[in-house]
Design an enzyme around this catalytic site. Structure first.
Site, PDB file in Angstrom:
ATOM      1  N   LEU A  45       0.832  -1.167  -0.014  1.00 52.56           N
ATOM      2  CA  LEU A  45       0.135   0.020  -0.138  1.00 52.56           C
ATOM      3  C   LEU A  45       0.927   1.420   0.053  1.00 52.56           C
ATOM      4  CD1 LEU A  45      -2.622  -0.711   2.595  1.00 52.56           C
ATOM      5  CD2 LEU A  45      -3.070  -0.541  -0.017  1.00 52.56           C
ATOM      6  N   ASP A  46       0.435   2.251  -0.820  1.00 55.54           N
ATOM      7  CA  ASP A  46       1.207   3.406  -1.033  1.00 55.54           C
ATOM      8  C   ASP A  46       1.489   4.222   0.430  1.00 55.54           C
ATOM      9  OD1 ASP A  46       2.043   2.967  -3.534  1.00 55.54           O
ATOM     10  OD2 ASP A  46       0.624   4.322  -4.290  1.00 55.54           O
TER      11      ASP A  46
END
Length: 289
Positions: A53-54
């Site tokens: 996940l960014d």
């Protein structure tokens, strides 16, 4: 060697060495940084996240602890679900929802420049794309998609199709495979549970750290004899005489193998006939004991 006992009878130490936390990733740190924090908090040698996940993205980030990191591949093809804010560059057109419907099914994407994969065109499946709420230039979307879908790119393409232009605002992952946002655990929850466990109260920790077998529930399963499990632990494949029961699977399918008391032993791929009297039934992918 000693095999792990039944999942619900393990000590706290055993749980931390073969467990999974359905973590609610906070905004800010990368998924890799969060994994390092969890590793240090739990006092284990390894921790791995199930799907990047960014930094700005929040939500469902299952975290594998200890030996459970060996099963990270089970999340490679897991279905993901997100809630995203679509920031339109103009008022939402009257045909907004019909345009969304056109994006359900197979789509083609090229990974963005800032990505860890080769930038070549590839297809991904959008299983569901729904507008939960639309207000002027902002829409709240629910996106259920194949692993590896770039939601930011999807939002950009939606803007082009709508004729307004658009970009992704906030993004939150609500589902990763069999894990969802109904029982997420924060980093604070984990830290508190670990502190309580040090004081002798292990109840909170058993609520936030689940046996690693929880991550395998989507896979077909095979039950093998303890004698076969001990051979697997030494690197042997699963032979027909050791198979007590197995789901209906196809050659090449990934299968989770368990002892009769429900402890995960290995991941394997079907290579032979489970009904045969001899021969290899499952080739080893990962030994989990």
């Amino acid at each position: 060697m000693a095999l792990r006992g039944p999942p619900d009878e393990r000590s706290v130490d055993d749980l931390l060495e073969f467990g999974v936390v359905n973590l609610d990733k906070p905004p800010g740190p990368s998924a890799h940084q969060v994994a390092a924090w969890v590793r240090d908090m739990a006092g284990v040698e390894r921790a791995a996240h199930a799907g990047t996940l960014d930094p700005k993205v929040t939500g469902c980030l299952p975290m594998l602890l200890g030996d459970a990191t060996r099963m990270a591949q089970v999340f490679d093809d897991s279905v993901k679900e997100y809630v995203a804010v679509l920031e339109l560059h103009g008022p939402a057109p009257a045909d907004f929802e019909s345009v969304l419907a056109e994006f359900e099914g197979e789509i083609y994407q090229k990974p963005p420049k800032k990505s860890a994969v080769v930038r070549r065109l590839r297809s991904r499946e959008i299983f569901a794309l729904d507008a939960l709420e639309v207000e002027d230039r902002r829409a709240l979307l629910r996106i259920r998609c194949e692993s590896g879908t770039y939601v930011r790119k999807l939002c950009h393409d939606l803007g082009l199709a709508l004729g307004t232009g658009a970009h992704m605002g906030h993004l939150r992952r609500t589902t990763t495979g069999t894990f969802d946002d109904t029982d997420l655990v924060s980093l604070h929850d984990l830290a508190d549970a670990l502190a309580w466990a040090e004081e002798g109260d292990t109840g909170p920790l058993r609520e936030v750290v689940q046996p690693a077998e929880r991550a395998l529930t989507d896979l077909p399963s095979a039950t093998i004899a303890e004698s076969a499990a001990r051979e697997v632990a030494e690197g042997a494949p699963v032979y027909a005489p050791g198979v007590l029961d197995i789901d209906d699977v196809f050659r090449g399918d990934l299968v989770a193998c368990y002892t009769p008391d429900g402890a995960a032993v290995c991941l394997g791929t079907l290579a032979g006939d489970p009904e045969a009297d001899s021969g290899v039934v499952l080739d080893l992918e990962r030994v989990l004991v």
